[in-house]
Each structure stands twice: as structure tokens, then as C-alpha cells.
Scaffold this motif. Structure first.
Motif, PDB file in Angstrom:
ATOM      1  N   THR A   1       0.835  -1.198   0.000  1.00 10.36           N
ATOM      2  CA  THR A   1       0.000   0.000   0.000  1.00 10.36           C
ATOM      3  C   THR A   1       0.873   1.253   0.000  1.00 10.36           C
ATOM      4  O   THR A   1       2.067   1.202   0.309  1.00 10.36           O
TER       5      THR A   1
ATOM      6  N   THR B   1       2.114  -0.529   4.180  1.00  9.67           N
ATOM      7  CA  THR B   1       1.680  -1.857   4.600  1.00  9.67           C
ATOM      8  C   THR B   1       2.004  -2.859   3.504  1.00  9.67           C
ATOM      9  O   THR B   1       1.742  -2.606   2.328  1.00  9.67           O
TER      10      THR B   1
ATOM     11  N   LYS C   1       1.772  -7.223   2.612  1.00  8.83           N
ATOM     12  CA  LYS C   1       1.130  -8.457   3.048  1.00  8.83           C
ATOM     13  C   LYS C   1       1.417  -9.546   2.030  1.00  8.83           C
ATOM     14  O   LYS C   1       1.353  -9.302   0.824  1.00  8.83           O
TER      15      LYS C   1
ATOM     16  N   ILE D   1     -11.861 -10.111   1.257  1.00 10.40           N
ATOM     17  CA  ILE D   1     -11.107  -8.907   1.603  1.00 10.40           C
ATOM     18  C   ILE D   1      -9.655  -9.342   1.780  1.00 10.40           C
ATOM     19  O   ILE D   1      -9.290  -9.957   2.784  1.00 10.40           O
TER      20      ILE D   1
ATOM     21  N   VAL E   1      -6.831  -7.368   1.848  1.00 15.17           N
ATOM     22  CA  VAL E   1      -6.088  -6.493   2.754  1.00 15.17           C
ATOM     23  C   VAL E   1      -7.021  -5.368   3.190  1.00 15.17           C
ATOM     24  O   VAL E   1      -7.793  -4.852   2.397  1.00 15.17           O
ATOM     25  N   SER E   2      -6.972  -5.031   4.478  1.00 11.61           N
ATOM     26  CA  SER E   2      -7.788  -3.932   4.987  1.00 11.61           C
ATOM     27  C   SER E   2      -7.035  -2.624   4.811  1.00 11.61           C
ATOM     28  O   SER E   2      -5.844  -2.549   5.127  1.00 11.61           O
ATOM     29  N   LEU E   3      -7.709  -1.621   4.292  1.00  8.96           N
ATOM     30  CA  LEU E   3      -7.090  -0.324   4.028  1.00  8.96           C
ATOM     31  C   LEU E   3      -7.718   0.763   4.876  1.00  8.96           C
ATOM     32  O   LEU E   3      -8.935   0.788   5.065  1.00  8.96           O
ATOM     33  N   GLU E   4      -6.874   1.657   5.385  1.00 11.45           N
ATOM     34  CA  GLU E   4      -7.356   2.848   6.066  1.00 11.45           C
ATOM     35  C   GLU E   4      -7.931   3.791   4.999  1.00 11.45           C
ATOM     36  O   GLU E   4      -7.545   3.703   3.827  1.00 11.45           O
TER      37      GLU E   4
ATOM     38  N   CYS F   1      -4.086   3.425  -0.069  1.00  9.45           N
ATOM     39  CA  CYS F   1      -4.539   2.765  -1.299  1.00  9.45           C
ATOM     40  C   CYS F   1      -3.526   1.700  -1.687  1.00  9.45           C
ATOM     41  O   CYS F   1      -2.353   1.759  -1.334  1.00  9.45           O
TER      42      CYS F   1
END
Length: 72
Positions: free
Chosen positions: A18, A22, A24, A40, A42-45, A49
């Protein structure tokens, strides 16, 4: 991101990075049976992006670089 995949070998991984740093690595087999509402990966804030996704065998070195020429 989309990756064209036909087979899901156990020895392959999906690497994701990202903009906010981040990273993964997930086994490719984890994506072999998507649910009706998707997966899902990867979880994104809200301020982050996805900037890259690639397949890897888990043994390779990965170099991440910025537009300013900095790398890790």
C-alpha cells in the motif's frame, strides 16, 4: 487489483503493498474459493490505497521504491 490466475498452487503467494507502507503476503490458495460477497485481501485505512500486487514463490527478495528514489 486483478491477477489472471488459472491454477492455485500451494507454493505461490500474492504480495500486496500500500501507499502508506503496509505489505502483506498471502498464500494464493486462500483465494481459490471466493465467497458470494468476495474476499477482503487487505484492509485499508481511508487515507491508504493499494499500489502494487504481484505473484511470488515466497523465496524472492522484493524491492519497494518511492518516486523520490528511496528504497527498502
Amino acid at each position: 487489483a486483478l491477477l489472471p490466475i488459472r491454477d492455485y498452487p500451494e507454493d505461490r503467494f500474492v504480495f500486496m503493498a500500500t501507499a502508506r507502507g503496509t505489505v502483506k503476503k498471502t498464500p494464493l490458495a486462500a483465494f481459490s474459493r471466493p465467497r458470494a460477497n468476495g474476499i477482503i485481501a487487505v484492509s485499508l485505512e481511508p487515507s491508504d490505497c493499494l499500489v502494487g500486487v504481484a505473484l511470488t514463490d515466497g523465496q524472492r527478495e522484493i524491492l519497494l521504491a518511492t518516486t523520490d528514489g528511496k528504497a527498502i
